[in-house]
Design an enzyme around this catalytic site. Structure first.
Site, PDB file in Angstrom:
ATOM      1  N   GLU A   1       5.887  -9.442  79.251  1.00  0.00           N
ATOM      2  CA  GLU A   1       4.920  -9.772  78.196  1.00  0.00           C
ATOM      3  C   GLU A   1       3.921 -10.772  78.745  1.00  0.00           C
ATOM      4  OE1 GLU A   1       6.428 -11.119  74.406  1.00  0.00           O
ATOM      5  OE2 GLU A   1       8.022  -9.591  74.383  1.00  0.00           O
TER       6      GLU A   1
ATOM      7  N   ASN B   1       8.459 -13.126  80.320  1.00  0.00           N
ATOM      8  CA  ASN B   1       7.500 -13.204  79.219  1.00  0.00           C
ATOM      9  C   ASN B   1       6.777 -14.541  79.324  1.00  0.00           C
ATOM     10  OD1 ASN B   1       8.708 -10.836  78.462  1.00  0.00           O
ATOM     11  ND2 ASN B   1       9.362 -11.541  76.442  1.00  0.00           N
TER      12      ASN B   1
ATOM     13  N   HIS C   1      15.510  -6.741  70.521  1.00  0.00           N
ATOM     14  CA  HIS C   1      14.327  -7.577  70.325  1.00  0.00           C
ATOM     15  C   HIS C   1      14.408  -8.208  68.934  1.00  0.00           C
ATOM     16  CE1 HIS C   1       9.986  -8.206  71.846  1.00  0.00           C
ATOM     17  NE2 HIS C   1      10.181  -9.028  70.831  1.00  0.00           N
TER      18      HIS C   1
ATOM     19  N   GLN D   1       8.324  -5.079  64.621  1.00  0.00           N
ATOM     20  CA  GLN D   1       6.920  -5.469  64.488  1.00  0.00           C
ATOM     21  C   GLN D   1       5.990  -4.297  64.222  1.00  0.00           C
ATOM     22  OE1 GLN D   1       7.211  -8.077  68.234  1.00  0.00           O
ATOM     23  NE2 GLN D   1       5.657  -9.124  67.040  1.00  0.00           N
TER      24      GLN D   1
ATOM     25  N   TYR E   1       3.137 -16.826  78.412  1.00  0.00           N
ATOM     26  CA  TYR E   1       1.906 -16.953  77.652  1.00  0.00           C
ATOM     27  C   TYR E   1       1.117 -18.211  78.001  1.00  0.00           C
ATOM     28  CZ  TYR E   1       3.625 -13.129  74.793  1.00  0.00           C
ATOM     29  OH  TYR E   1       4.069 -11.903  74.370  1.00  0.00           O
TER      30      TYR E   1
ATOM     31  N   TRP F   1       0.942  -7.695  76.286  1.00  0.00           N
ATOM     32  CA  TRP F   1       1.345  -7.824  74.885  1.00  0.00           C
ATOM     33  C   TRP F   1       0.088  -8.041  74.057  1.00  0.00           C
ATOM     34  CZ3 TRP F   1       5.905  -7.001  72.507  1.00  0.00           C
ATOM     35  CH2 TRP F   1       5.945  -7.302  71.136  1.00  0.00           C
TER      36      TRP F   1
ATOM     37  N   ASN G   1      15.589  -9.494  74.695  1.00  0.00           N
ATOM     38  CA  ASN G   1      14.274 -10.111  74.756  1.00  0.00           C
ATOM     39  C   ASN G   1      14.361 -11.555  74.278  1.00  0.00           C
ATOM     40  OD1 ASN G   1      11.164  -9.719  74.939  1.00  0.00           O
ATOM     41  ND2 ASN G   1      11.495 -10.762  72.988  1.00  0.00           N
ATOM     42  N   GLU G   2      14.026 -12.469  75.160  1.00  0.00           N
ATOM     43  CA  GLU G   2      13.882 -13.897  74.839  1.00  0.00           C
ATOM     44  C   GLU G   2      15.069 -14.491  74.090  1.00  0.00           C
ATOM     45  OE1 GLU G   2       9.001 -13.923  74.731  1.00  0.00           O
ATOM     46  OE2 GLU G   2      10.084 -14.288  72.860  1.00  0.00           O
TER      47      GLU G   2
ATOM     48  N   GLU H   1       3.458 -10.503  63.409  1.00  0.00           N
ATOM     49  CA  GLU H   1       3.750 -11.565  64.372  1.00  0.00           C
ATOM     50  C   GLU H   1       4.849 -12.471  63.807  1.00  0.00           C
ATOM     51  OE1 GLU H   1       3.922 -13.340  67.816  1.00  0.00           O
ATOM     52  OE2 GLU H   1       2.785 -11.502  67.443  1.00  0.00           O
ATOM     53  N   TRP H   2       5.981 -11.823  63.462  1.00  0.00           N
ATOM     54  CA  TRP H   2       7.179 -12.508  63.011  1.00  0.00           C
ATOM     55  C   TRP H   2       6.884 -13.490  61.876  1.00  0.00           C
ATOM     56  CZ3 TRP H   2      10.913  -9.600  64.638  1.00  0.00           C
ATOM     57  CH2 TRP H   2      10.804  -8.942  65.863  1.00  0.00           C
TER      58      TRP H   2
ATOM     59  N   ARG I   1       6.713  -0.254  77.257  1.00  0.00           N
ATOM     60  CA  ARG I   1       7.932  -0.985  76.915  1.00  0.00           C
ATOM     61  C   ARG I   1       8.038  -1.079  75.396  1.00  0.00           C
ATOM     62  NH1 ARG I   1       8.799  -7.319  76.457  1.00  0.00           N
ATOM     63  NH2 ARG I   1      11.000  -7.269  75.917  1.00  0.00           N
TER      64      ARG I   1
END
Length: 496
Positions: A382, A312, A123, A20, A314, A431, A169-170, A438-439, A77
């Site tokens: 995150e 993580n 990631h 990213q 949100y 984050w 990650n995730e 953003e992907w 991180r």
């Protein structure tokens, strides 16, 4: 209201991911990743965006570390690009010494400024070489051996200075977005009309097992060969929303909310944190499509005891039960996900992206549930948001990010409240350090506390970046015990 206190020694900082922000995708020996391939597919799957340059962190890392210093961060991180370390990815493929040198410079620069490095090994940017060679995460046996060797190289080269490791990650996003709905690399799906390959009914579950066993091998390796000498800690970062019943008077919706969290979190947390099989509700719905664990694999999971649960978080949602039988392509647990409940009450205040609403009270519930269920100390690895309308703002407008500052304050108070519930929560990473790729959403959505001008690559601090230190100073017990005259707030505020 007064800020809710946080434990003494609470660690905090900012988070990013290699693809990213780094750019320099063809420089100094880096190999291609599945995201390099995915971002250049035609027709575009990423709104025309790619990580070829991104934020150019590879060449500007010193400037970005200076931002961390300016913001008062105690920790940072970041993730390592697997294909920058081993360009082709495999256990018998050569290591790229120039890639090692870059991360050595980054780590040393952080430590020289008193900032603690936290490394995420994976990631999302799987080397394209092993995806082409044997299908990458679709091959359970090969992928875990290659990941173990990559992890070993990182421990050997960086572990004398790095004491905080996150394996993955995730993994839920990797499995579902990469191999279920095809929204992320490598874009495999049997339900997405833009995908030409994949089987949504089976591949996510195979990939999930590959990720679990790769995590287990990397963690067991650290515990066995590196922990005593390096004296670090290791864990995993799992995403997952908290779910409330759509109809609070309907038991089936209560069951649906719990089932959704089991499909979201228990899928990975049961084997990783408890060395147990997948949740029973997953076995019941998926049958033999969900790969089992052998006794030797359970033994490895027990050897792979983690030090912490990386969370993580949100947002939260409402869950409503479905009357119909689940499709073979269902990965939610046969529930509907909704942002308003039966009474029309929103789960939270809208942000700058449709899927995220601010839900600090449910964050508290989520933290407390996870700690009570899995029993591991928690680091929030995150947490953040884009402000409403931010993607259309000028820099001058975007830096006045009051919505984000309030989001941080409210969610930090939720952490403090969960600690008062008895949860052991030890750190928080916002984050993200800067606006970035953003992907599959491209460069529109902005999660950063630093505004990135993608034409000039100039960085400009947003208000929230400069407020976070004072937020933590107001909350952390050992800071509160200092002479408060040492704590200077930039401007008056009620509770942020």
């Amino acid at each position: 209201m007064s800020p809710i206190s946080l434990p003494s020694g609470f660690e905090w900082g900012f988070a990013t991911a290699a693809y990213q922000i780094e750019g320099a995708v063809n420089e100094e020996g880096r190999g291609k990743s599945i995201w390099d391939t995915f971002c250049h597919l035609q027709p575009t799957r990423t709104k025309g965006a790619d990580g070829d340059i991104a934020c150019d962190h590879y060449h500007r890392y010193e400037e970005d570390i200076e931002s961390l210093v300016k913001y008062g961060a105690k920790a940072y991180r970041f993730s390592i690009s697997w294909s920058r370390i081993i360009p082709l990815g495999g256990r018998d493929d050569p290591i790229n010494e120039l890639g090692i040198a870059f991360y050595n410079k980054l780590i040393d620069s952080l430590l020289a400024r008193g900032i603690t490095p936290w490394i995420t090994l994976y990631h999302w940017d799987l080397p394209q070489g092993i995806h082409d060679r044997y299908g990458g995460w679709l091959n359970v046996e090969e992928s875990q051996l290659d990941f173990e060797r990559y992890a070993k190289a990182c421990y050997e080269r960086f572990g004398d200075r790095v004491k905080n490791w996150i394996t993955l990650n995730e993994p839920w996003i990797v499995s579902i977005f990469g191999y279920g709905n095809g929204w992320n690399a490598p874009g495999r799906s049997s339900t997405n009309p833009m995908s030409t390959e994949g089987d949504t009914s089976t591949e996510p579950w195979t990939v999930g097992k590959s990720l679990i066993m790769s995590h287990a091998r990397a963690t067991a390796l650290y515990n066995r060969d590196f922990r005593d000498s390096q004296k670090g800690q290791i864990g995993i970062s799992l995403n997952g929303d908290y779910y409330e019943p759509w109809d609070s008077n309907e038991q089936r919706d209560h069951d649906a909310a719990e089932r959704r969290m089991e499909f979201h979190i228990g899928w990975f947390a049961n084997p990783v944190c408890l060395a147990q099989d997948y949740p029973e509700c997953m076995r019941k719905q998926l049958g033999d499509r969900l790969p089992g664990f052998t006794e030797s694999e359970f033994a490895l999971l027990r050897e792979a005891d983690v030090d912490f649960y990386g969370m993580n978080y949100y947002t939260s949602q409402y869950a409503r039960h479905r009357e119909e039988s689940p499709l073979d392509t269902d990965f939610l647990g046969n529930v509907e996900e909704l942002q308003e409940n039966k009474e029309g009450i929103s789960i939270g205040e809208k942000s700058g992206v449709s899927w995220l609403r601010s839900t600090p009270n449910l964050f508290r519930k989520h933290l407390t549930r996870v700690y009570q269920k899995y029993g591991k100390p928690i680091y929030v690895t995150e947490n953040g948001c884009p402000c409403p309308g931010e993607e259309n703002m000028t820099c001058e407008e975007a830096i006045k990010d009051d919505y984000r500052a309030q989001y941080f304050a409210d969610h930090l108070d939720a952490v403090g409240k969960s600690c008062s519930d008895g949860s052991d929560i030890r750190g928080y990473f916002a984050w993200s350090l800067m606006d970035n790729l953003e992907w599959s959403d491209g460069y529109g959505v902005r999660f950063g506390v630093t505004y990135t001008n993608y034409d000039t690559l100039e960085r400009t601090p947003k208000r929230s970046a400069l407020l976070l230190k004072s937020m933590f100073d107001q909350r952390i017990d050992d800071v509160l015990r200092r002479d408060t005259s040492e704590i200077r707030l930039d401007e008056p505020r009620s509770h942020i």
